[in-house]
Design a protein around this motif. Structure first.
Motif, PDB file in Angstrom:
ATOM      1  N   GLU A 267      68.691  61.003  19.702  1.00  0.00           N
ATOM      2  CA  GLU A 267      69.471  59.524  19.426  1.00  0.00           C
ATOM      3  C   GLU A 267      70.755  59.641  18.384  1.00  0.00           C
ATOM      4  OE1 GLU A 267      69.108  55.842  15.577  1.00  0.00           O
ATOM      5  OE2 GLU A 267      68.066  57.816  15.739  1.00  0.00           O
ATOM      6  N   LEU A 268      71.164  61.119  18.323  1.00  0.00           N
ATOM      7  CA  LEU A 268      72.818  61.743  18.267  1.00  0.00           C
ATOM      8  C   LEU A 268      74.047  62.073  19.086  1.00  0.00           C
ATOM      9  CD1 LEU A 268      72.256  64.084  15.150  1.00  0.00           C
ATOM     10  CD2 LEU A 268      72.856  61.744  14.573  1.00  0.00           C
ATOM     11  N   THR A 269      74.419  60.640  19.079  1.00  0.00           N
ATOM     12  CA  THR A 269      75.635  61.096  19.942  1.00  0.00           C
ATOM     13  C   THR A 269      76.885  62.218  19.252  1.00  0.00           C
ATOM     14  OG1 THR A 269      77.472  59.567  18.976  1.00  0.00           O
ATOM     15  CG2 THR A 269      75.820  59.236  20.474  1.00  0.00           C
TER      16      THR A 269
ATOM     17  N   ILE B 107      70.640  52.448  10.908  1.00  0.00           N
ATOM     18  CA  ILE B 107      72.439  53.195  11.718  1.00  0.00           C
ATOM     19  C   ILE B 107      71.425  54.440  12.426  1.00  0.00           C
ATOM     20  CG2 ILE B 107      73.526  54.380  12.747  1.00  0.00           C
ATOM     21  CD1 ILE B 107      74.984  53.286   9.770  1.00  0.00           C
ATOM     22  N   PHE B 108      70.076  54.886  12.230  1.00  0.00           N
ATOM     23  CA  PHE B 108      69.623  56.508  12.896  1.00  0.00           C
ATOM     24  C   PHE B 108      67.763  55.790  12.586  1.00  0.00           C
ATOM     25  CE2 PHE B 108      73.551  57.845  12.001  1.00  0.00           C
ATOM     26  CZ  PHE B 108      74.352  58.005  12.320  1.00  0.00           C
TER      27      PHE B 108
ATOM     28  N   LYS C 236      80.146  61.815  18.813  1.00  0.00           N
ATOM     29  CA  LYS C 236      80.233  61.002  17.374  1.00  0.00           C
ATOM     30  C   LYS C 236      79.987  60.901  16.382  1.00  0.00           C
ATOM     31  CE  LYS C 236      83.192  56.522  17.109  1.00  0.00           C
ATOM     32  NZ  LYS C 236      83.592  55.540  17.245  1.00  0.00           N
ATOM     33  N   ASP C 237      78.633  60.693  16.519  1.00  0.00           N
ATOM     34  CA  ASP C 237      77.726  60.147  15.367  1.00  0.00           C
ATOM     35  C   ASP C 237      77.660  61.784  14.287  1.00  0.00           C
ATOM     36  OD1 ASP C 237      77.201  58.112  16.045  1.00  0.00           O
ATOM     37  OD2 ASP C 237      75.218  58.555  17.240  1.00  0.00           O
ATOM     38  N   SER C 238      77.220  62.621  14.935  1.00  0.00           N
ATOM     39  CA  SER C 238      77.458  64.276  14.112  1.00  0.00           C
ATOM     40  C   SER C 238      78.758  64.471  13.655  1.00  0.00           C
ATOM     41  CB  SER C 238      76.979  65.239  15.737  1.00  0.00           C
ATOM     42  OG  SER C 238      75.994  65.413  16.043  1.00  0.00           O
TER      43      SER C 238
ATOM     44  N   LEU D 202      80.968  61.904  12.657  1.00  0.00           N
ATOM     45  CA  LEU D 202      81.222  61.533  11.276  1.00  0.00           C
ATOM     46  C   LEU D 202      79.832  61.685  10.429  1.00  0.00           C
ATOM     47  CD1 LEU D 202      82.404  58.940  10.439  1.00  0.00           C
ATOM     48  CD2 LEU D 202      79.988  57.839  11.248  1.00  0.00           C
ATOM     49  N   LEU D 203      78.739  62.184  10.608  1.00  0.00           N
ATOM     50  CA  LEU D 203      77.555  62.740   9.635  1.00  0.00           C
ATOM     51  C   LEU D 203      78.313  64.210   8.945  1.00  0.00           C
ATOM     52  CD1 LEU D 203      74.244  62.605  11.534  1.00  0.00           C
ATOM     53  CD2 LEU D 203      75.478  60.720   9.068  1.00  0.00           C
TER      54      LEU D 203
END
Length: 290
Positions: free
Chosen positions: A43-45, A8-9, A47-49, A51-52
């Motif tokens: 690379e992180l949005t 994914i990343f 929303k990504d942050s 979720l992580l």
């Protein structure tokens, strides 16, 4: 999980895969298994942050901002100073603990609990650095500090205590010697608290040519080289100042069993390690063999 996240990343890296200088460009997380991973911030949005954060723990590598006194000491160990005036007494204490065990800010707070005043702490990175002691009258037990940090914070730490200095002109050189010496000590010894004196044999060992090292091991240890339990017994006996009672207690061994092992070493090598000078030669050979 790491393999799946990498799908994914694409910028995902492990802590030991990049240099200290590149860390700031990544956002860091710790897995439940203790692995620290970084993902490029670009690379992180948002929303990504979010979720992580649901299944990873954010990890902060930040070093505490230096005080004015710490900045002065940082200058002292970074530049050549010609001042030989005996204006102060100080010494450097090197410390090291495993990465990710504790954040630098929390470590700094914990260390200062043991001193009457806040001491300068100069971090080399997020898990090692130098404590600057400027009050030789304080009775600080580094063994006690280790016990407390281990029991309260589960942090396993090692110290190397430097010599007292009286002029700033020696700060830079002594700081570098202490850093180099600490790395050598930890390569050979399991002691939690060492002094700069302890580093001297290891510094000498590193200057011995490879063939000469082999000759010393063969000629001193002989057949005993294949008996690691015996060598450990001998090393402990020497570390306990050739005291049979203290060594037996340290090894949880009966005195007679210890005497048997010491006699066995003498039979194998022809060396009587109860004699100080012979014991020192044996210890040097054991260190080289390590």
């Amino acid at each position: 999980m790491i393999k799946q996240l990498r799908k994914i990343f694409s910028t995902l890296v492990l802590y030991n895969e990049i240099s200290d200088k590149s860390r700031d460009k990544y956002k860091w997380y710790m897995t439940d298994g203790g692995q620290v991973i970084g993902i490029d911030r670009k690379e992180l949005t948002e929303k990504d942050s979010t979720l992580l954060h649901m299944f990873l723990h954010p990890y902060n590598f930040s070093i505490p901002e230096m005080t004015a006194e710490e900045k002065q000491w940082k200058t002292s160990i970074s530049t050549e100073i010609s001042d030989n005036t005996n204006s102060l007494t100080y010494r450097f204490i090197y410390f090291s603990y495993q990465p990710f065990q504790i954040e630098p800010e929390s470590f700094k707070e914990a260390i200062n609990e043991f001193y009457a005043r806040q001491v300068p702490i100069l971090f080399e990175n997020d898990h090692e650095g130098i404590i600057v002691e400027t009050n030789p009258n304080e009775d600080i037990s580094y063994e006690q500090i280790i016990d407390v940090l281990m029991s309260d914070l589960y942090v396993k730490i090692k110290f190397v205590v430097g010599p007292y200095l009286y002029t700033l002109s020696k700060a830079k050189r002594t700081h570098q010697i202490l850093i180099d010496g600490a790395n050598k000590i930890f390569s050979y010894s399991d002691k939690s608290v060492s002094t700069y004196i302890d580093a001297v044999p290891f510094i000498l060992i590193d200057q011995i040519e490879s063939d000469t090292r082999t000759d010393i091991i063969d000629s001193v240890l002989g057949e005993a080289i294949h008996d690691q339990d015996l060598l450990k017994t001998v090393e402990t006996f020497i570390a306990c100042n050739l005291n049979v009672s203290v060594t037996a207690k340290e090894l949880y061994m009966h005195r007679n069993s210890l005497q048997y092992r010491l006699d066995k070493f003498t039979e194998k090598t022809g060396i009587d390690i109860r004699q100080f000078h012979q014991a020192m030669t044996v210890l040097l050979a054991i260190y080289i063999n390590k």
